[in-house]
Design a protein around this motif. Structure first.
Motif, PDB file in Angstrom:
ATOM      1  N   SER A  82       0.824  -1.202   0.000  1.00 29.09           N
ATOM      2  CA  SER A  82       0.000   0.000   0.000  1.00 29.09           C
ATOM      3  C   SER A  82       0.860   1.253   0.000  1.00 29.09           C
ATOM      4  CB  SER A  82      -0.925  -0.009   1.215  1.00 29.09           C
ATOM      5  OG  SER A  82      -0.142  -0.034   2.371  1.00 29.09           O
ATOM      6  N   ALA A  83       0.445   2.212  -0.799  1.00 31.99           N
ATOM      7  CA  ALA A  83       1.199   3.453  -0.910  1.00 31.99           C
ATOM      8  C   ALA A  83       0.697   4.453   0.110  1.00 31.99           C
ATOM      9  CB  ALA A  83       1.049   4.019  -2.307  1.00 31.99           C
ATOM     10  N   ALA A  84       1.606   5.169   0.746  1.00 34.06           N
ATOM     11  CA  ALA A  84       1.221   6.218   1.683  1.00 34.06           C
ATOM     12  C   ALA A  84       1.038   7.528   0.946  1.00 34.06           C
ATOM     13  CB  ALA A  84       2.269   6.365   2.765  1.00 34.06           C
ATOM     14  N   LEU A  85       1.990   7.791   0.060  1.00 37.55           N
ATOM     15  CA  LEU A  85       1.987   9.101  -0.593  1.00 37.55           C
ATOM     16  C   LEU A  85       2.535   8.939  -2.002  1.00 37.55           C
ATOM     17  CD1 LEU A  85       1.550  12.126   0.285  1.00 37.55           C
ATOM     18  CD2 LEU A  85       3.999  12.245   0.524  1.00 37.55           C
ATOM     19  N   GLY A  86       1.915   9.602  -2.944  1.00 37.02           N
ATOM     20  CA  GLY A  86       2.407   9.547  -4.308  1.00 37.02           C
ATOM     21  C   GLY A  86       2.661  10.945  -4.841  1.00 37.02           C
ATOM     22  N   VAL A  90      11.645  22.896  -9.197  1.00 33.58           N
ATOM     23  CA  VAL A  90      11.556  21.456  -9.026  1.00 33.58           C
ATOM     24  C   VAL A  90      10.758  20.934 -10.203  1.00 33.58           C
ATOM     25  CG1 VAL A  90      10.525  19.627  -7.627  1.00 33.58           C
ATOM     26  CG2 VAL A  90      11.692  21.522  -6.510  1.00 33.58           C
ATOM     27  N   ASP A  91      11.222  19.866 -10.827  1.00 29.65           N
ATOM     28  CA  ASP A  91      10.516  19.403 -12.025  1.00 29.65           C
ATOM     29  C   ASP A  91      10.529  17.884 -12.126  1.00 29.65           C
ATOM     30  OD1 ASP A  91       9.030  19.738 -14.261  1.00 29.65           O
ATOM     31  OD2 ASP A  91      10.712  20.194 -15.590  1.00 29.65           O
ATOM     32  N   ALA A  92       9.438  17.373 -12.659  1.00 34.52           N
ATOM     33  CA  ALA A  92       9.320  15.963 -13.025  1.00 34.52           C
ATOM     34  C   ALA A  92       9.707  15.008 -11.902  1.00 34.52           C
ATOM     35  CB  ALA A  92      10.167  15.669 -14.266  1.00 34.52           C
ATOM     36  N   ILE A  93       9.132  15.232 -10.745  1.00 28.58           N
ATOM     37  CA  ILE A  93       9.400  14.328  -9.627  1.00 28.58           C
ATOM     38  C   ILE A  93       8.295  13.276  -9.573  1.00 28.58           C
ATOM     39  CG2 ILE A  93       9.691  14.134  -7.123  1.00 28.58           C
ATOM     40  CD1 ILE A  93      11.911  15.732  -8.339  1.00 28.58           C
ATOM     41  N   ASN A  94       8.657  12.032  -9.747  1.00 25.41           N
ATOM     42  CA  ASN A  94       7.720  10.919  -9.642  1.00 25.41           C
ATOM     43  C   ASN A  94       8.232   9.969  -8.577  1.00 25.41           C
ATOM     44  OD1 ASN A  94       5.576  11.086 -11.708  1.00 25.41           O
ATOM     45  ND2 ASN A  94       7.350  11.292 -13.076  1.00 25.41           N
ATOM     46  N   ILE A  95       7.577   9.974  -7.431  1.00 25.09           N
ATOM     47  CA  ILE A  95       7.997   9.057  -6.369  1.00 25.09           C
ATOM     48  C   ILE A  95       6.741   8.492  -5.711  1.00 25.09           C
ATOM     49  CG2 ILE A  95       9.315   8.779  -4.234  1.00 25.09           C
ATOM     50  CD1 ILE A  95      10.892  11.264  -4.919  1.00 25.09           C
ATOM     51  N   LYS A  96       6.755   7.191  -5.488  1.00 20.26           N
ATOM     52  CA  LYS A  96       5.685   6.581  -4.677  1.00 20.26           C
ATOM     53  C   LYS A  96       6.311   6.162  -3.350  1.00 20.26           C
ATOM     54  CE  LYS A  96       1.635   5.054  -6.983  1.00 20.26           C
ATOM     55  NZ  LYS A  96       1.379   6.476  -7.168  1.00 20.26           N
ATOM     56  N   ILE A  97       5.704   6.608  -2.263  1.00 18.63           N
ATOM     57  CA  ILE A  97       6.265   6.261  -0.960  1.00 18.63           C
ATOM     58  C   ILE A  97       5.339   5.254  -0.297  1.00 18.63           C
ATOM     59  CG2 ILE A  97       6.975   7.171   1.285  1.00 18.63           C
ATOM     60  CD1 ILE A  97       6.994   9.866  -0.828  1.00 18.63           C
ATOM     61  N   GLN A  98       5.934   4.125   0.095  1.00 18.48           N
ATOM     62  CA  GLN A  98       5.122   3.067   0.671  1.00 18.48           C
ATOM     63  C   GLN A  98       4.837   3.333   2.135  1.00 18.48           C
ATOM     64  OE1 GLN A  98       7.819   0.033  -0.273  1.00 18.48           O
ATOM     65  NE2 GLN A  98       7.265   0.037  -2.440  1.00 18.48           N
ATOM     66  N   ARG A  99       3.803   2.679   2.605  1.00 21.55           N
ATOM     67  CA  ARG A  99       3.435   2.826   4.006  1.00 21.55           C
ATOM     68  C   ARG A  99       4.531   2.255   4.899  1.00 21.55           C
ATOM     69  NH1 ARG A  99      -2.855   1.930   5.576  1.00 21.55           N
ATOM     70  NH2 ARG A  99      -3.238   3.268   3.797  1.00 21.55           N
ATOM     71  N   GLY A 100       4.935   3.006   5.892  1.00 25.90           N
ATOM     72  CA  GLY A 100       5.949   2.524   6.818  1.00 25.90           C
ATOM     73  C   GLY A 100       7.371   2.639   6.297  1.00 25.90           C
ATOM     74  N   GLU A 101       7.533   3.344   5.202  1.00 21.20           N
ATOM     75  CA  GLU A 101       8.861   3.458   4.612  1.00 21.20           C
ATOM     76  C   GLU A 101       9.531   4.754   5.076  1.00 21.20           C
ATOM     77  OE1 GLU A 101      10.613   3.097   0.127  1.00 21.20           O
ATOM     78  OE2 GLU A 101       8.861   4.343   0.406  1.00 21.20           O
ATOM     79  N   THR A 102      10.867   4.762   5.109  1.00 24.90           N
ATOM     80  CA  THR A 102      11.588   6.022   5.305  1.00 24.90           C
ATOM     81  C   THR A 102      12.304   6.332   4.000  1.00 24.90           C
ATOM     82  OG1 THR A 102      11.938   5.580   7.640  1.00 24.90           O
ATOM     83  CG2 THR A 102      13.347   7.228   6.635  1.00 24.90           C
ATOM     84  N   LEU A 103      11.892   7.438   3.406  1.00 24.55           N
ATOM     85  CA  LEU A 103      12.531   7.853   2.158  1.00 24.55           C
ATOM     86  C   LEU A 103      13.478   9.002   2.469  1.00 24.55           C
ATOM     87  CD1 LEU A 103      12.584   7.791  -1.044  1.00 24.55           C
ATOM     88  CD2 LEU A 103      11.020   9.719  -0.884  1.00 24.55           C
TER      89      LEU A 103
END
Lengths: 294, 672
Positions: free
Chosen positions: B346-350, B379-392
């Motif tokens: 599950s993704a927390a933040l996209g 800032v340009d073209a940032i594509n990141i999916k952050i998963q639940r419980g992850e530290t990015l």
């Protein structure tokens, strides 16, 4: 214990700490005693004066100071000492009401300008600058001549014109605070504007406003006395230092006692307020040398 | 040859009079010798008296401080006996100081040439006619490009690193015999810092200067210093060669400092050094470090140890210097990261094609210059999916857009393009004012500097009440209990409730800020350089706390930092940013190993490790770019691996190497 009680406790103790610091400084203790002396005198002077301030006695016209009339008498034979003791009542009443009004409205508008920022702020501040560049006495005389010289005109007039410089100070203080992270943090949490102003901005701007208020008070006193001197302040026979100086000025070369009393009284009060303001600024940790009010 | 060392401080005590009239010592019986051509590093936590000692060595005391006992000599001149005018002759001329942020203290309205001219007039014997050539010579000496053109520039036209070089050139104007540096590279980017340190090293060697280098950064110290002096609570606790002190410290405090530094070869959290140093004036019966020491016994608490020589050559203020080898080793895996692996499902933040620009659309200027192309976005073209419980982890130099991205997620800046999603299905509105309360609660922000993020007029109780009232409408005893509970969780305790931020230490303040963020029971916590303003020992404790909170609540972190070792210690995944563009993203282990993006390679090369044997690799210039290039690769102007035209004109492809490891570069992956 509830958190509300905690808050009271804390603000109370901060005020106590600042007060202690204030009176521990020589300028603070001297200044504050002078101010308290004058305010106390204004309250009780009608009860303690030796003579009726409006009692004229042509036999005593311009008589020298003596054992009965300690500061002599004026050109109408009235006792100068009694009039001096009572001469600050009107001035303290008018400025005592007008100063908080000036700080409140100037502070409110200044914080708003600081918050809005951008072009709107730029344009409005230029209008404020234009206002400030006119000689204050001219602006005030226009209003007083139009609306009369009663207290009900003097208080709003003084409060209005002395609130304008407060706008500048409050705006600058707001600009300092608004860029800080705790304001961003409140925004990011989702607090509303009113809450941010009330909880985050105001406590940090208040110190500056308090010192500013004390300074404005002394300047306003001077302005009020000047108005009286010019005949636009207090109407005779009410005693007032400015008016008394104006009346006695013509006889200064041979009856200097007419001006000495009111001059000492007025200057000691203004010096007292200034010393207190200085010590207050130091106690609050505001460096007035760097941020001198204009 | 002089009999005395060039700079000699003997049994110096420095103190001030407290309000109650007693004398409080900030430095106690400190002795320090520096010879010509020698460079000494002075380290310790904030408040250890290191700056006070360095300044006292040149006869300077901060307001209120004065020498209580002892002496300080500079080339056999007693600097404590000199009057103002006599001191002025030495300072700036024979003895030059480079303070922190000295680059920023250049006069903004004066050209570079004039400023150095001024220093020459005051401090050098050079003939006025030769000033011009001398200025150019000095600028070349600090390796600034094109000195002849530079003298007509203003400070704001230079980068931070270049400004710092100008400040060094000014210090060198009087041809000093001794250089005193107080945190000269703190606040500079990693690559810039490495370049400046190399410069200082060369200068000191070439000119045979004595150098006293004050810093909390042991990595920087290891690059420039021959000997290291460790200070604690106003006393010297350990002196030795850089190798001795940094590789095998013989004092528990120095050992603790070194273990609390995150290192690139570690995969887990550094070990925290708990407790805080005693305040100046606090009564100490035995060893000042006893309360925080792992080796403490009865004798340490009753008898103060002397600074004594030990067989291996160091001077140590400790009874147990032969037992340090029992403590955990410096370089191996230290603290454990306990938190669970992220939930890949599950993704927390996209962040989808996020672009942010500070340029405002202005109807007036668009009317005046129709058809003008807007400048490239910050800032340009940032594509990141952050998963639940992850530290990015987000890393990059200043201007890389790390904090800007956090602000956009928090809703404090509106993106120009792109979509932010929460849990895949909720689209976050750009402005925080438009977000519904449940969404607001989910995302919390912790700032870099707790001095700035806590309202100085609020008590801890009031600070914590803000989110508790807003999100949970708590009041009365429920509010008090919840606040006390939060403080307990950040290892503070309910007795902190009545304190003001000014009554807390830096680490305690940051804990309160963390408690405030966790009061909302958020799902995502955005950490913006949260440990950068803290001492290393405190930093380790804060990292540990963040990890513990994550273990308890399964929080997702986005952790922004310029410190690559810190990011490595705490992150599951790391994204490397340059000029607001993504260069590389992947699991932490993969990013810190070849194949690298050339920028990652440059950054990692410049990291300063507290180990004299590891020298930084300086592969790119430290020129700071003010805006990203309009076309092509964002790193084209500084890239040491640049291929040619393709880098200037074409945006590098998103190339996935393995298991979510993405590098955006034209150079084939096998060559990286």
């Amino acid at each position: 214990m509830t958190s509300v009680a905690h808050q009271k406790l804390q603000t109370g103790s901060r005020a106590a700490v600042i007060f202690k610091d204030l009176v521990s400084r020589p300028s603070g203790s001297i200044g504050l005693s002078l101010v308290i002396f004058h305010v106390g005198l204004a309250l009780i002077s009608p009860l303690v004066v030796p003579f009726d301030y409006k009692l004229q006695n042509s036999a005593l016209m311009l008589s020298q100071p003596n054992a009965i009339h300690w500061l002599g008498s004026d050109h109408l034979g009235r006792d100068v000492f009694s009039r001096t003791l009572m001469g600050g009542r009107e001035a303290l009443l008018v400025t005592g009401v007008a100063t908080p009004l000036a700080v409140i409205w100037g502070g409110f508008v200044g914080i708003m300008f600081g918050l809005v920022g951008g072009r709107v702020d730029e344009v409005l501040m230029r209008i404020v600058d234009a206002f400030l560049s006119l000689p204050w006495i001219l602006k005030m005389l226009v209003l007083i001549v139009t609306f009369g010289t009663g207290i009900e005109v003097l208080i709003p007039t003084l409060a209005f014109f002395y609130g304008i410089p407060v706008i500048r100070i409050a705006r600058a203080a707001t600009h300092d605070v608004i860029a800080r992270d705790f304001v961003w943090a409140a925004k990011a949490r989702g607090h509303g504007r009113v809450s941010i102003i009330w909880r985050e901005l105001l406590p940090n701007v208040l110190d500056t406003l308090m010192v500013e208020g004390a300074m404005r008070w002394s300047w306003m006193l001077l302005a009020f006395s000047s108005l009286s001197f010019l005949g636009f302040g207090v109407s005779p026979p009410t005693p007032d230092w400015g008016l008394m100086i104006s009346d006695a000025r013509g006889f200064m070369s041979f009856a200097p006692w007419g001006v000495i009393g009111p001059v000492i009284a007025l200057s000691s009060l203004i010096i007292g307020i200034n010393l207190t303001a200085d010590a207050l600024a130091k106690a609050l940790g505001i460096d007035r040398a760097q941020k001198a009010p204009m | 040859m002089s009999k005395q060392p060039f700079i000699s401080v003997k049994d110096l005590s420095v103190g001030y009079n407290s309000r109650s009239g007693s004398t409080i010592e900030v430095l106690r019986n400190v002795s320090l010798d520096i010879n010509r051509g020698e460079s000494i590093g002075l380290v310790g936590e904030s408040g250890s008296g290191k700056s006070t000692l360095a300044l006292a060595a040149m006869g300077y005391f901060k307001r209120g401080l004065r020498a209580l006992a002892g002496s300080a000599h500079f080339d056999e001149i007693d600097v404590l006996a000199l009057n103002r005018d006599e001191l002025q002759k030495i300072r700036g001329g024979r003895l030059a100081l480079i303070p922190q942020n000295s680059g920023q203290s250049l006069t903004p309205t004066m050209r570079i040439g004039q400023q150095i001219n001024e220093a020459l007039q005051l401090h050098s014997k050079v003939n006025a006619r030769q000033f011009q050539s001398r200025v150019i010579e000095l600028l070349a000496q600090v390796r600034l490009p094109d000195p002849t053109a530079l003298i007509t520039r203003y400070p704001h036209e230079l980068s931070g690193g270049q400004q710092q070089r100008v400040a060094i050139a000014m210090a060198l104007a009087g041809e000093p015999d001794a250089l005193l540096l107080d945190e000269p590279t703190t606040g500079l980017d990693v690559t810039t810092q490495a370049h400046i340190l190399e410069l200082l090293r060369e200068l000191a060697q070439k000119r045979n200067m004595a150098m006293l280098y004050v810093s909390h950064d042991l990595g920087a110290i290891s690059r420039v210093c021959d000997r290291v002096v460790v200070m604690y609570a106003g006393e010297i606790v350990l002196t030795g060669t850089a190798r001795q002190v940094l590789l095998a410290p013989r004092h528990p405090y120095a050992h603790g400092l070194l273990t609390s530094i995150p290192r690139l070869n570690q995969t887990s959290l550094p070990l925290a050094l708990d407790g805080r140093p005693p305040m100046p004036g606090e009564a100490i019966n035995g060893c000042a470090f006893a309360d925080r020491c792992a080796l403490v016994d009865e004798k340490c608490r009753t008898t103060p140890p002397d600074l004594h020589p030990i067989p291996s050559g160091e001077n140590v203020r400790c009874f147990k210097s032969d037992m340090i080898s029992d403590m955990p080793a410096l370089n191996v895996k230290a603290g454990q990261r306990n938190s669970a692996r992220p939930d890949a499902e599950s993704a927390a933040l996209g962040l989808e094609s996020l672009a942010i620009s500070y340029e405002k659309k202005d109807w007036l200027s668009s009317l005046l210059t129709p058809g003008a192309t807007p400048r490239p976005a910050t800032v340009d073209a940032i594509n990141i999916k952050i998963q639940r419980g992850e530290t990015l982890g987000l890393v990059g130099e200043s201007g890389s857009g790390k904090s800007t991205i956090l602000k956009a997620i928090a809703g404090l800046i509106s993106p120009r393009e792109g979509v932010l999603t929460l849990h895949d299905d909720i689209i976050l509105t750009p402005r925080v004012e438009d977000r519904p309360a449940p969404t607001l609660r989910q995302i919390q922000l912790i700032f870099q500097n707790p001095d700035d993020s806590l309202n100085p007029r609020h008590t801890v109780a009031q600070i914590l009440a803000q989110p508790l009232r807003l999100y949970y409408s708590l009041s009365g005893s429920a509010l008090h209990d919840a606040s006390a509970d939060l403080l307990e969780r950040v290892r503070l305790g309910a007795h902190y409730l009545d304190r003001l931020p000014s009554q807390l230490s830096g680490g305690e303040k940051q804990r309160v800020a963390i408690a405030r963020a966790f009061a909302a029971e958020p799902e995502i916590v955005l950490c913006d350089e949260v440990t950068s303003a803290l001492d290393v020992s405190v930093q380790a404790a804060v990292l540990d706390l963040l990890d513990e909170l994550k273990t308890q609540q399964g929080t997702t972190y986005i952790f922004v930092s310029h410190d690559l070792a810190v990011v490595k210690a705490i992150s599951d995944r790391v994204a490397v940013l340059y000029q607001g563009r993504l260069c590389e993203i992947g699991p932490a282990d993969a990013v810190y190993k070849a194949p690298f993006h050339p920028y990652t390679d440059v950054l990692l090369g410049a990291v300063l490790e507290p180990d004299p044997d590891i020298a930084p690799i300086l592969s790119a210039d430290d020129v700071v770019e003010l805006s990203p290039p309009a076309r092509g690769c964002c790193f084209q102007r500084r890239c040491p691996r640049k291929l040619g035209d393709i880098c200037d004109h074409e945006t590098p492809p998103v190339r996935e190497l393995a298991d979510g490891h993405v590098i955006r570069c034209h150079v084939p992956a096998s060559d990286l």
